[in-house]
Design an enzyme around this catalytic site. Sequence first.
Site, short mmCIF file in Angstrom:
data_model
loop_
_atom_site.label_atom_id
_atom_site.label_comp_id
_atom_site.label_asym_id
_atom_site.label_seq_id
_atom_site.Cartn_x
_atom_site.Cartn_y
_atom_site.Cartn_z
N THR A 17 0.44 -0.78 -0.22
CA THR A 17 0.06 -0.13 -0.06
C THR A 17 0.72 1.33 0.21
O THR A 17 0.47 2.25 -0.28
CB THR A 17 -1.24 -0.01 0.91
OG1 THR A 17 -2.01 -1.18 1.32
CG2 THR A 17 -1.88 1.14 1.20
N SER A 65 1.28 -7.36 -0.99
CA SER A 65 1.10 -8.07 -0.12
C SER A 65 0.47 -9.53 0.33
O SER A 65 1.00 -10.67 0.58
CB SER A 65 2.64 -7.49 1.59
OG SER A 65 0.95 -7.62 2.50
N THR A 106 1.18 -4.21 4.66
CA THR A 106 1.03 -4.63 6.05
C THR A 106 0.03 -5.82 6.32
O THR A 106 0.26 -6.46 7.30
CB THR A 106 -0.06 -3.58 6.87
OG1 THR A 106 -1.35 -3.45 5.68
CG2 THR A 106 0.44 -2.09 6.34
N ASP A 107 -0.74 -6.39 4.88
CA ASP A 107 -1.29 -7.41 5.65
C ASP A 107 -0.42 -9.20 6.03
O ASP A 107 -0.46 -9.51 6.35
CB ASP A 107 -1.82 -8.18 3.64
CG ASP A 107 -3.12 -7.69 3.23
OD1 ASP A 107 -3.53 -6.59 4.47
OD2 ASP A 107 -3.90 -7.05 2.52
#
Length: 317
Positions: A14, A62, A95-96
């Site tokens: 992101t 990610s 972030t995932d």
Amino acid sequence: MKKKKIVILGTGGTIAGTAASASDHTGYTAAQVGIDQLVAAVPAFAGTACELVTEQVAQVDSKDMSFAVWARLAARMKHFLAQADVQGLVITHGTDTLEETAWFLQALLNPDKPVVLTCAMRPATALAPDGPQNMLDAVAVASHPGARGVLAVCAGVIHSARDVQKVHTYRLDAFSSGDAGPVGYVEEGRLRLLRNWPEALSVHALSAIKNIASDDAGKNWPRVEIVMNYAGAGAAVVQALVAGGVQGLVVAGTGNGTLHHALEAALLQAQAAGVRVVRATRCLEGRVLPKAGDAIPDSQGLSPVKARVDMLLQLIG
């Protein structure tokens, strides 16, 4: 005197995302902006005491993180950390799956220099993107004398690779270290440390790194899956996975790693057939406290996704 280097490796996410509107924080496309452009968008980097070196390792959302990207990232990390003039590394990441990549790198290499993963919850095109400040904070941590190990920095909080978890779907401060607490905070470019820098409990680098390097396409990694305990959990999923050739299973148990009797029976059968099985908890905080005579070993405090990473490394090694 020659400046020390901070190497910034870009992998997408992101933080490198773009959207059609500056007000769109969810409908963006991740991994669109290159690492050089992201660094150029932070004017404060001009005053840093270190020389910044950038490299684009990957450009992925990610959620689509792969073994192949992990292998490339580990190889570039190992390459740069071996250079005497490199103070530390910063890795921009989505972030995932950030917590999984962080633990993979920590457990594999246990670096004696800082490797700081950072991220964003808003795309680069947002009216007020959080990525630039997170990158600036990450460089401050990577530049800190004595810093070591793999860390994550988001919203001014420093987390260890072992403890960090994404706990919120959209809030800027989306990560937590649970009951272990953060390593510290970045406050106006200065660090306030609360506990020691992280170290891996077990290091798999001696054997695993060679096998990972020889399979940089990620085609021959072992198959390790996660199953969950819940009301009415049965044996069917485990039986299907075993029939499909799974080599390892992590079970996210309820509470203190408790398991429905049907699921437990299937896991014990899988274990008897040679499948490696480990028991974690689906609870956000706390860890499985083992009891004498437990038939399925616990995850030593690792979350289910990190226990899976640990098992992958053990099987690769």
